[in-house]
Motif scaffolding. Structure first.
Motif, PDB file in Angstrom:
ATOM      1  N   VAL A 172       0.833  -1.200   0.000  1.00  0.00           N
ATOM      2  CA  VAL A 172       0.000   0.000   0.000  1.00  0.00           C
ATOM      3  C   VAL A 172       0.870   1.254   0.000  1.00  0.00           C
ATOM      4  CG1 VAL A 172      -1.737   1.308   1.288  1.00  0.00           C
ATOM      5  CG2 VAL A 172      -1.882  -1.193   1.166  1.00  0.00           C
ATOM      6  N   GLY A 173       1.896   1.265   0.807  1.00  0.00           N
ATOM      7  CA  GLY A 173       2.776   2.422   0.905  1.00  0.00           C
ATOM      8  C   GLY A 173       3.456   2.448   2.255  1.00  0.00           C
ATOM      9  N   ALA A 174       4.135   3.538   2.550  1.00  0.00           N
ATOM     10  CA  ALA A 174       4.768   3.708   3.861  1.00  0.00           C
ATOM     11  C   ALA A 174       3.709   4.024   4.901  1.00  0.00           C
ATOM     12  CB  ALA A 174       5.803   4.825   3.801  1.00  0.00           C
ATOM     13  N   TRP A 175       3.893   3.521   6.117  1.00  0.00           N
ATOM     14  CA  TRP A 175       2.928   3.757   7.197  1.00  0.00           C
ATOM     15  C   TRP A 175       3.125   5.117   7.839  1.00  0.00           C
ATOM     16  CZ3 TRP A 175       4.497   3.941  12.495  1.00  0.00           C
ATOM     17  CH2 TRP A 175       3.435   4.113  13.399  1.00  0.00           C
ATOM     18  N   GLU A 176       4.364   5.566   7.980  1.00  0.00           N
ATOM     19  CA  GLU A 176       4.647   6.794   8.715  1.00  0.00           C
ATOM     20  C   GLU A 176       4.111   8.023   7.976  1.00  0.00           C
ATOM     21  OE1 GLU A 176       7.932   3.818   9.379  1.00  0.00           O
ATOM     22  OE2 GLU A 176       6.949   4.693   7.628  1.00  0.00           O
ATOM     23  N   THR A 177       3.560   8.942   8.739  1.00  0.00           N
ATOM     24  CA  THR A 177       3.191  10.253   8.186  1.00  0.00           C
ATOM     25  C   THR A 177       4.129  11.340   8.687  1.00  0.00           C
ATOM     26  OG1 THR A 177       1.601  10.616   9.988  1.00  0.00           O
ATOM     27  CG2 THR A 177       0.755   9.627   7.949  1.00  0.00           C
ATOM     28  N   GLU A 178       4.663  11.157   9.902  1.00  0.00           N
ATOM     29  CA  GLU A 178       5.677  12.062  10.440  1.00  0.00           C
ATOM     30  C   GLU A 178       6.714  11.222  11.176  1.00  0.00           C
ATOM     31  OE1 GLU A 178       4.123  15.221  12.810  1.00  0.00           O
ATOM     32  OE2 GLU A 178       2.630  15.818  11.319  1.00  0.00           O
ATOM     33  N   ARG A 179       7.938  11.165  10.600  1.00  0.00           N
ATOM     34  CA  ARG A 179       8.971  10.285  11.121  1.00  0.00           C
ATOM     35  C   ARG A 179       9.692  10.842  12.345  1.00  0.00           C
ATOM     36  NH1 ARG A 179      11.217   6.300   8.628  1.00  0.00           N
ATOM     37  NH2 ARG A 179      10.438   6.983   6.607  1.00  0.00           N
ATOM     38  N   GLY A 180       9.774  12.158  12.463  1.00  0.00           N
ATOM     39  CA  GLY A 180      10.537  12.740  13.554  1.00  0.00           C
ATOM     40  C   GLY A 180      12.004  12.379  13.444  1.00  0.00           C
ATOM     41  N   PRO A 181      12.679  12.065  14.569  1.00  0.00           N
ATOM     42  CA  PRO A 181      14.123  11.781  14.539  1.00  0.00           C
ATOM     43  C   PRO A 181      14.474  10.347  14.186  1.00  0.00           C
ATOM     44  CG  PRO A 181      13.335  11.745  16.787  1.00  0.00           C
ATOM     45  CD  PRO A 181      12.154  12.142  15.943  1.00  0.00           C
ATOM     46  N   GLN A 182      13.479   9.501  13.970  1.00  0.00           N
ATOM     47  CA  GLN A 182      13.757   8.082  13.728  1.00  0.00           C
ATOM     48  C   GLN A 182      14.467   7.888  12.390  1.00  0.00           C
ATOM     49  OE1 GLN A 182      11.603   6.044  11.311  1.00  0.00           O
ATOM     50  NE2 GLN A 182      13.230   4.509  11.492  1.00  0.00           N
ATOM     51  N   HIS A 183      15.549   7.087  12.395  1.00  0.00           N
ATOM     52  CA  HIS A 183      16.272   6.755  11.163  1.00  0.00           C
ATOM     53  C   HIS A 183      16.480   5.243  11.054  1.00  0.00           C
ATOM     54  CE1 HIS A 183      18.925   7.596   7.719  1.00  0.00           C
ATOM     55  NE2 HIS A 183      19.599   6.534   8.151  1.00  0.00           N
ATOM     56  N   PHE A 184      17.152   4.642  12.036  1.00  0.00           N
ATOM     57  CA  PHE A 184      17.336   3.191  12.029  1.00  0.00           C
ATOM     58  C   PHE A 184      16.015   2.502  12.367  1.00  0.00           C
ATOM     59  CE2 PHE A 184      21.936   3.981  13.526  1.00  0.00           C
ATOM     60  CZ  PHE A 184      22.388   4.043  12.214  1.00  0.00           C
ATOM     61  N   HIS A 185      15.902   1.245  11.917  1.00  0.00           N
ATOM     62  CA  HIS A 185      14.702   0.476  12.245  1.00  0.00           C
ATOM     63  C   HIS A 185      15.075  -0.971  12.498  1.00  0.00           C
ATOM     64  CE1 HIS A 185      10.372  -0.112  12.507  1.00  0.00           C
ATOM     65  NE2 HIS A 185      10.202   1.158  12.202  1.00  0.00           N
ATOM     66  N   TYR A 186      14.206  -1.684  13.192  1.00  0.00           N
ATOM     67  CA  TYR A 186      14.378  -3.124  13.385  1.00  0.00           C
ATOM     68  C   TYR A 186      13.004  -3.773  13.595  1.00  0.00           C
ATOM     69  CZ  TYR A 186      15.899  -7.655  15.070  1.00  0.00           C
ATOM     70  OH  TYR A 186      16.076  -9.006  15.217  1.00  0.00           O
ATOM     71  N   ASP A 187      12.474  -3.679  14.804  1.00  0.00           N
ATOM     72  CA  ASP A 187      11.233  -4.357  15.155  1.00  0.00           C
ATOM     73  C   ASP A 187      10.163  -3.313  15.474  1.00  0.00           C
ATOM     74  OD1 ASP A 187       9.502  -6.445  15.715  1.00  0.00           O
ATOM     75  OD2 ASP A 187      10.349  -6.902  17.688  1.00  0.00           O
TER      76      ASP A 187
END
Length: 472
Positions: A172-187
């Motif tokens: 469908v697409g990306a879930w986030e609408t506002e990511r803020g400071p988040q860059h790395f991801h895992y779980d």
């Protein structure tokens, strides 16, 4: 309605036990196709502990990783579902190296998964701007797929969550609408009733692709924070730093109590002393906090017995690479992949865990054997862990990630899976009759486990046992 959707955690615990386990297997050399395997876990069966089903993927080099169901008990709280037609039927399986996503149908014959759909990495990149899919969870708005990398060509761009359609499994697409400071991801997982998603951090693809990078680790460059999000809006609202020395915050395990506001996250290694840790997150008023509640020290070792990456330290770090919380929220299980320890903690008081059980198998130095084969030293260590809904059985496999396997077990990890029986008052022991290993897996390594009908790290429950409003 699917009988494996449980309104409460107590309903899940009381349901019939699993008869098969699904385990992904991958070819480290990338020459054979990866596969979805099926293990007989029904005691007394003539094929108990054997691989009874095998379905190849459509390509090689995928490195199948964490996978999950298309639907689960959280559907009681989701909008847009036809509850009377929805089934826990499909397994959605990401390839961490290829970025392909495979859909297996286990509905017609649970012992014979059928590959029914493949979503290629280019489609994931084009529609969601992500790559390197890692973990799936069935959730509100669709199936949530955490991804370590950005769009194709920008692998080290911010990772995040892609949404897949519940019914077609299209991106469908990306879930986030506002990511803020988040860059790395895992779980990522959530407190559904609190409208909060929690995500964790490992590192971008270039930081993990060829193994752990010592220079990056010692400079505290891997992930060391957890993030809190508005689940409905996809908006980031708080970052909680665990301390930069607490490198690689991996598995998030929220309480199964739908009204609770706490959970656990594991940390692979501390650059201060090579220990590993588990943190508890919790809500304090209008903010979220985290505190270290478990610390496991490194073990001194003869440098001559250590792989090159560890020789300078003269010790084996525990490397907590997976944790799992029983459905009744009583026991937390902790995999120490490098030492070979597998620990059980009573977390009835989640702020003060108490170790109540431990076994050892594999390990970089110890090479502890399984009771069924006491003369066969094992490489690899306790890694992916899954717990039965009733909490009586724990299953473990031994491979972490291909390049990391090779880095810390340079002579190979082989392939093995074990089952532990749980004492209800605390304590774990090996099932001596359960030990699929070696050629049972046709030369492939084994990773994530899922159990028929759901397990401890699959479902989110929406109602407490006394909450009559959840009855349909």
């Amino acid at each position: 309605m699917d009988q494996t959707f449980y309104r409460t955690a107590a309903d899940a615990i009381a349901a019939p036990p699993e008869q098969v386990a699904y385990v992904v297997a991958f070819d480290r050399a990338g020459q054979k196709n990866d596969a979805m395997t099926v293990i007989d876990v029904k005691p007394g069966s003539k094929t108990y502990s054997r691989v009874i089903g095998w379905t190849d993927t459509a390509a090689s080099g995928d490195e199948l990783h964490h996978f999950g169901w298309n639907a689960c008990s959280s559907a009681y709280k989701h909008g847009g579902h036809n509850m009377h037609g929805l089934q826990r039927r499909y397994l959605l399986v990401p390839g961490l190296r290829s970025s392909n996503i495979y859909v297996f149908d286990v509905g017609p014959d649970p012992r014979n998964p059928k590959l029914v759909k493949t979503i290629d990495g280019k489609t994931l990149s084009k529609k969601a701007s992500y790559s390197r899919p890692h973990t799936t969870h069935c959730g509100p708005d669709g199936v949530f797929l955490t991804c370590l990398g950005g769009a194709e060509g920008d692998d080290d761009g911010p990772g995040g969550v892609a949404l897949l359609d519940h019914n077609t499994f299209d991106v469908v697409g990306a879930w986030e609408t506002e990511r803020g400071p988040q860059h790395f991801h895992y779980d990522a997982w959530w407190h559904l009733n609190q409208n909060v998603l929690i995500s964790s951090e490992w590192g971008s693809p270039s930081m993990i692709e060829k193994g752990m990078v010592p220079e990056l680790l010692l400079a505290n460059k891997y992930g060391h924070a957890i993030h809190f999000w508005d689940l409905a809006a996809g908006k980031h609202f708080q970052r909680v730093d665990l301390g930069e020395e607490h490198q690689m915050a991996l598995e998030v395990r929220p309480s199964h109590d739908p009204e609770a506001t706490w959970g656990f996250v594991s940390v692979v290694i501390s650059t201060k002393d090579l220990s590993a840790a588990v943190f508890r997150w919790f809500r304090d008023g209008n903010t979220w906090k985290a505190e270290k509640v478990i610390s496991i020290p490194a073990e001194p070792a003869d440098p001559d017995l250590l792989p090159p990456a560890l020789k300078p330290f003269g010790a084996v770090p525990p490397f907590i690479t997976d944790i799992d919380l029983s459905v009744d929220d009583k026991f937390l299980y902790v995999s120490c992949w490098a030492t070979g320890d597998f620990k059980q903690y009573d977390v009835s008081d989640p702020a003060h865990p108490v170790e109540v059980g431990s076994v050892r198998i594999g390990g970089i130095v110890s090479r502890a054997a399984h009771p069924a084969k006491p003369d066969m030293p094992l490489a690899g260590g306790p890694q992916m862990v899954e717990i039965s809904r009733d909490g009586k059985r724990v299953y473990i496999t031994n491979s972490l990630y291909g390049s990391w396997d090779d880095q810390f077990y340079p002579d190979g990890v082989g392939a093995w899976m074990v089952k532990l029986d749980v004492n209800p008052d605390g304590g774990i022991t090996f099932d001596k009759d359960f030990f699929p290993h070696g050629e049972e897996f046709r030369g492939l390594r084994v990773h994530q486990i899922r159990l028929q009908g759901g397990d401890a790290s699959t479902d989110s429950y929406c109602y407490r046992q006394s909450d009559e409003s959840g009855k349909l």
